[in-house]
Design a protein around this motif. Structure first.
Motif, PDB file in Angstrom:
ATOM      1  N   GLY A 234       0.825  -1.194   0.000  1.00  0.00           N
ATOM      2  CA  GLY A 234       0.000   0.000   0.000  1.00  0.00           C
ATOM      3  C   GLY A 234       0.853   1.235   0.000  1.00  0.00           C
ATOM      4  N   SER A 235       0.218   2.349  -0.146  1.00  0.00           N
ATOM      5  CA  SER A 235       0.907   3.628  -0.135  1.00  0.00           C
ATOM      6  C   SER A 235      -0.054   4.656   0.420  1.00  0.00           C
ATOM      7  CB  SER A 235       1.330   4.011  -1.568  1.00  0.00           C
ATOM      8  OG  SER A 235       1.950   5.255  -1.590  1.00  0.00           O
ATOM      9  N   GLY A 236       0.491   5.726   0.970  1.00  0.00           N
ATOM     10  CA  GLY A 236      -0.372   6.795   1.465  1.00  0.00           C
ATOM     11  C   GLY A 236      -0.262   6.942   2.960  1.00  0.00           C
ATOM     12  N   SER A 237      -0.914   7.970   3.478  1.00  0.00           N
ATOM     13  CA  SER A 237      -0.803   8.295   4.886  1.00  0.00           C
ATOM     14  C   SER A 237      -1.569   7.291   5.725  1.00  0.00           C
ATOM     15  CB  SER A 237      -1.345   9.707   5.123  1.00  0.00           C
ATOM     16  OG  SER A 237      -2.682   9.793   4.720  1.00  0.00           O
ATOM     17  N   ALA A 238      -1.063   7.056   6.928  1.00  0.00           N
ATOM     18  CA  ALA A 238      -1.710   6.123   7.846  1.00  0.00           C
ATOM     19  C   ALA A 238      -3.092   6.640   8.194  1.00  0.00           C
ATOM     20  CB  ALA A 238      -0.859   5.960   9.093  1.00  0.00           C
ATOM     21  N   GLY A 239      -4.056   5.725   8.219  1.00  0.00           N
ATOM     22  CA  GLY A 239      -5.400   6.085   8.608  1.00  0.00           C
ATOM     23  C   GLY A 239      -6.285   6.563   7.482  1.00  0.00           C
ATOM     24  N   ALA A 240      -5.718   6.908   6.324  1.00  0.00           N
ATOM     25  CA  ALA A 240      -6.538   7.343   5.191  1.00  0.00           C
ATOM     26  C   ALA A 240      -7.307   6.156   4.634  1.00  0.00           C
ATOM     27  CB  ALA A 240      -5.648   7.957   4.107  1.00  0.00           C
ATOM     28  N   VAL A 241      -8.573   6.397   4.260  1.00  0.00           N
ATOM     29  CA  VAL A 241      -9.358   5.330   3.637  1.00  0.00           C
ATOM     30  C   VAL A 241      -8.821   5.116   2.230  1.00  0.00           C
ATOM     31  CG1 VAL A 241     -11.655   4.649   2.838  1.00  0.00           C
ATOM     32  CG2 VAL A 241     -11.395   5.922   4.984  1.00  0.00           C
ATOM     33  N   PRO A 242      -8.403   3.889   1.889  1.00  0.00           N
ATOM     34  CA  PRO A 242      -7.826   3.659   0.561  1.00  0.00           C
ATOM     35  C   PRO A 242      -8.838   3.917  -0.551  1.00  0.00           C
ATOM     36  CG  PRO A 242      -7.353   1.820   2.043  1.00  0.00           C
ATOM     37  CD  PRO A 242      -8.382   2.684   2.718  1.00  0.00           C
ATOM     38  N   ALA A 243      -8.340   4.372  -1.691  1.00  0.00           N
ATOM     39  CA  ALA A 243      -9.198   4.465  -2.870  1.00  0.00           C
ATOM     40  C   ALA A 243      -9.630   3.072  -3.300  1.00  0.00           C
ATOM     41  CB  ALA A 243      -8.455   5.173  -3.999  1.00  0.00           C
ATOM     42  N   VAL A 244      -8.698   2.127  -3.258  1.00  0.00           N
ATOM     43  CA  VAL A 244      -8.977   0.733  -3.603  1.00  0.00           C
ATOM     44  C   VAL A 244      -8.294  -0.160  -2.583  1.00  0.00           C
ATOM     45  CG1 VAL A 244      -8.702  -1.085  -5.343  1.00  0.00           C
ATOM     46  CG2 VAL A 244      -9.114   1.274  -6.070  1.00  0.00           C
ATOM     47  N   ASP A 245      -9.019  -1.149  -2.092  1.00  0.00           N
ATOM     48  CA  ASP A 245      -8.450  -2.125  -1.166  1.00  0.00           C
ATOM     49  C   ASP A 245      -8.871  -3.518  -1.632  1.00  0.00           C
ATOM     50  OD1 ASP A 245      -7.243  -3.392   0.929  1.00  0.00           O
ATOM     51  OD2 ASP A 245      -8.615  -2.659   2.471  1.00  0.00           O
ATOM     52  N   VAL A 246      -7.933  -4.222  -2.242  1.00  0.00           N
ATOM     53  CA  VAL A 246      -8.168  -5.572  -2.760  1.00  0.00           C
ATOM     54  C   VAL A 246      -7.550  -6.546  -1.764  1.00  0.00           C
ATOM     55  CG1 VAL A 246      -7.714  -7.164  -4.672  1.00  0.00           C
ATOM     56  CG2 VAL A 246      -8.097  -4.727  -5.135  1.00  0.00           C
ATOM     57  N   HIS A 247      -8.348  -7.479  -1.246  1.00  0.00           N
ATOM     58  CA  HIS A 247      -7.861  -8.382  -0.200  1.00  0.00           C
ATOM     59  C   HIS A 247      -8.053  -9.840  -0.604  1.00  0.00           C
ATOM     60  CE1 HIS A 247      -6.783  -9.802   3.778  1.00  0.00           C
ATOM     61  NE2 HIS A 247      -7.901 -10.494   3.837  1.00  0.00           N
ATOM     62  N   SER A 248      -6.933 -10.541  -0.830  1.00  0.00           N
ATOM     63  CA  SER A 248      -6.922 -11.987  -1.085  1.00  0.00           C
ATOM     64  C   SER A 248      -7.918 -12.397  -2.170  1.00  0.00           C
ATOM     65  CB  SER A 248      -7.219 -12.761   0.209  1.00  0.00           C
ATOM     66  OG  SER A 248      -6.244 -12.488   1.187  1.00  0.00           O
ATOM     67  N   VAL A 249      -7.925 -11.661  -3.265  1.00  0.00           N
ATOM     68  CA  VAL A 249      -8.912 -11.893  -4.316  1.00  0.00           C
ATOM     69  C   VAL A 249      -8.466 -13.004  -5.266  1.00  0.00           C
ATOM     70  CG1 VAL A 249      -9.825 -10.864  -6.457  1.00  0.00           C
ATOM     71  CG2 VAL A 249     -10.101  -9.692  -4.264  1.00  0.00           C
ATOM     72  N   GLY A 250      -9.391 -13.873  -5.563  1.00  0.00           N
ATOM     73  CA  GLY A 250      -9.203 -14.895  -6.586  1.00  0.00           C
ATOM     74  C   GLY A 250     -10.367 -14.864  -7.552  1.00  0.00           C
ATOM     75  N   ARG A 251     -10.101 -15.267  -8.790  1.00  0.00           N
ATOM     76  CA  ARG A 251     -11.183 -15.370  -9.784  1.00  0.00           C
ATOM     77  C   ARG A 251     -10.951 -16.620 -10.621  1.00  0.00           C
ATOM     78  NH1 ARG A 251     -15.327 -16.299 -11.924  1.00  0.00           N
ATOM     79  NH2 ARG A 251     -16.617 -14.866 -13.186  1.00  0.00           N
ATOM     80  N   VAL A 252     -11.909 -17.522 -10.584  1.00  0.00           N
ATOM     81  CA  VAL A 252     -11.846 -18.772 -11.331  1.00  0.00           C
ATOM     82  C   VAL A 252     -12.985 -18.774 -12.338  1.00  0.00           C
ATOM     83  CG1 VAL A 252     -11.907 -21.291 -11.200  1.00  0.00           C
ATOM     84  CG2 VAL A 252     -10.867 -19.960  -9.333  1.00  0.00           C
ATOM     85  N   PHE A 253     -12.670 -19.052 -13.601  1.00  0.00           N
ATOM     86  CA  PHE A 253     -13.670 -19.133 -14.658  1.00  0.00           C
ATOM     87  C   PHE A 253     -13.922 -20.595 -15.008  1.00  0.00           C
ATOM     88  CE2 PHE A 253     -11.793 -14.923 -15.265  1.00  0.00           C
ATOM     89  CZ  PHE A 253     -12.931 -14.132 -15.376  1.00  0.00           C
ATOM     90  N   ALA A 254     -15.185 -20.931 -15.133  1.00  0.00           N
ATOM     91  CA  ALA A 254     -15.536 -22.295 -15.525  1.00  0.00           C
ATOM     92  C   ALA A 254     -15.199 -22.499 -16.997  1.00  0.00           C
ATOM     93  CB  ALA A 254     -17.027 -22.538 -15.294  1.00  0.00           C
ATOM     94  N   GLY A 255     -14.602 -23.649 -17.310  1.00  0.00           N
ATOM     95  CA  GLY A 255     -14.257 -23.969 -18.678  1.00  0.00           C
ATOM     96  C   GLY A 255     -15.126 -25.078 -19.224  1.00  0.00           C
ATOM     97  N   ARG A 256     -14.797 -25.529 -20.396  1.00  0.00           N
ATOM     98  CA  ARG A 256     -15.557 -26.610 -21.019  1.00  0.00           C
ATOM     99  C   ARG A 256     -15.256 -27.933 -20.337  1.00  0.00           C
ATOM    100  NH1 ARG A 256     -14.706 -25.301 -27.502  1.00  0.00           N
ATOM    101  NH2 ARG A 256     -15.765 -23.271 -27.518  1.00  0.00           N
ATOM    102  N   ARG A 257     -16.258 -28.802 -20.354  1.00  0.00           N
ATOM    103  CA  ARG A 257     -16.108 -30.162 -19.836  1.00  0.00           C
ATOM    104  C   ARG A 257     -15.607 -30.197 -18.393  1.00  0.00           C
ATOM    105  NH1 ARG A 257     -13.229 -32.915 -25.164  1.00  0.00           N
ATOM    106  NH2 ARG A 257     -14.900 -32.423 -26.650  1.00  0.00           N
ATOM    107  N   GLY A 258     -16.054 -29.234 -17.613  1.00  0.00           N
ATOM    108  CA  GLY A 258     -15.723 -29.229 -16.204  1.00  0.00           C
ATOM    109  C   GLY A 258     -14.373 -28.635 -15.850  1.00  0.00           C
ATOM    110  N   ALA A 259     -13.565 -28.276 -16.840  1.00  0.00           N
ATOM    111  CA  ALA A 259     -12.261 -27.666 -16.560  1.00  0.00           C
ATOM    112  C   ALA A 259     -12.472 -26.234 -16.063  1.00  0.00           C
ATOM    113  CB  ALA A 259     -11.391 -27.664 -17.805  1.00  0.00           C
ATOM    114  N   SER A 260     -11.505 -25.715 -15.368  1.00  0.00           N
ATOM    115  CA  SER A 260     -11.603 -24.345 -14.885  1.00  0.00           C
ATOM    116  C   SER A 260     -10.283 -23.627 -15.123  1.00  0.00           C
ATOM    117  CB  SER A 260     -11.958 -24.310 -13.397  1.00  0.00           C
ATOM    118  OG  SER A 260     -10.962 -24.957 -12.630  1.00  0.00           O
ATOM    119  N   VAL A 261     -10.368 -22.309 -15.212  1.00  0.00           N
ATOM    120  CA  VAL A 261      -9.195 -21.463 -15.433  1.00  0.00           C
ATOM    121  C   VAL A 261      -9.057 -20.523 -14.245  1.00  0.00           C
ATOM    122  CG1 VAL A 261      -8.148 -19.695 -16.887  1.00  0.00           C
ATOM    123  CG2 VAL A 261      -9.422 -21.577 -17.938  1.00  0.00           C
ATOM    124  N   ILE A 262      -7.905 -20.579 -13.581  1.00  0.00           N
ATOM    125  CA  ILE A 262      -7.636 -19.666 -12.458  1.00  0.00           C
ATOM    126  C   ILE A 262      -7.019 -18.399 -13.035  1.00  0.00           C
ATOM    127  CG2 ILE A 262      -6.471 -19.346 -10.259  1.00  0.00           C
ATOM    128  CD1 ILE A 262      -6.352 -22.406 -10.008  1.00  0.00           C
TER     129      ILE A 262
END
Length: 288
Positions: A4-32
């Motif tokens: 992160g960056s910025g002054s302590a205590g400031a509310v972040p413009a963006v805060d992404v925490h432990s994000v994952g995204r998995v897309f379902a593929g054909r025939r049961g396969a998935s893409v991380i």
């Protein structure tokens, strides 16, 4: 990895925490697409996302914009869930294609978000004129998109993204389709616009020089599944005061080399590269 960056205590413009995204593929396969991504962007900060094609940087931007939802983890924008931030128009968004309506003039395209949200005619006209002046298109307010160059169309798209005075801009390769000279001019314009609006920016790019020139920090992502390999602070002074001469500065070239080495780490067998694709350069990254 988180940073992160910025002054302590400031509310972040963006805060992404432990994000994952998995897309379902054909025939049961998935893409991380994304795995365990954490990132904090401070108010007014310019952060670029860079990495090989398919590393998930555009997916991450879409998640922040609430155009998609994460499979795991959570995202907050100015302390709100991403969906609420979208409803409150806390951010503006610009893509590689300007996406202008061909039957509306420059002024009409810029005023469209205001019209959709019920702003009265006088308010739309005043705000539209202000933004047209900001992006240097006052002489073209009555022109239609097919009468504009590619760079001018992108200026209109950026102005439209600023119509509702967002505190955050999300930009997905907005200059990727432009020739090199126009692209550099647009980078200079964006620096000026950011100085005047004080908006935070999350910017997806394939170009190392573009990322370094524009950013306070450059987020380097690994090949799929997308993870944050490293975050490079760009020690080139205040982004809003950067000018054309910076492109010849020794510190600029040092930052270029740092980002390039991180992007090419897999090629050299870097043990931090958990998802090595094998020999060869990561594809889809401009090193000019």
């Amino acid at each position: 990895m988180t940073a992160g960056s910025g002054s302590a205590g400031a509310v972040p413009a963006v805060d992404v925490h432990s994000v994952g995204r998995v897309f379902a593929g054909r025939r049961g396969a998935s893409v991380i697409a994304l795995d365990g991504v954490s990132l904090t962007v401070a108010p007014g900060e310019f952060v670029s996302l860079i990495g090989p094609s398919g590393c998930g940087k555009s997916t991450l931007l879409r998640l922040i914009a609430d155009l998609d939802v994460p499979t795991s983890g959570n995202i907050r924008v100015f302390g709100k869930p991403a969906r609420q931030a979208r409803i409150d128009q806390d951010y503006g968004i610009a893509f590689q294609q300007a996406g202008l309506l061909p039957w509306r003039t420059v002024a009409g395209n810029i005023e469209l978000p205001l019209e959709l949200h019920g702003v009265d005619r006088a308010g739309r006209r005043a705000r539209g004129a202000e933004l047209i002046d900001l992006v240097g298109l006052s002489e073209f307010a009555g022109h239609y998109p097919d009468q504009l160059s590619g760079g001018m169309q992108q200026r209109v798209a950026i102005a439209r993204s600023l119509a509702e005075r967002p505190s955050l801009l999300l930009m997905d390769e907005p200059f990727g389709a432009l020739d090199e000279m126009t692209r550099e001019r647009m980078q200079n314009e964006l620096v000026r616009i950011c100085a005047e609006t004080a908006a935070a920016v999350v910017f997806v790019t394939h170009s190392i020089p573009e990322a370094v020139f524009l950013s306070n920090r450059v987020v380097v992502m690994s090949p799929r599944p997308g993870r944050i390999r490293s975050i490079v602070p760009v020690g080139l002074g205040d982004v809003t005061t950067r000018g054309e001469g910076l492109r010849e500065d020794a510190d600029f070239f040092r930052s270029l080399s740092t980002v390039r080495d991180l992007l090419h780490a897999d090629e050299h067998g870097d043990p931090s590269g958990d998802d090595r694709p094998g020999p060869g350069l990561p594809r889809g990254v401009e090193t000019r």
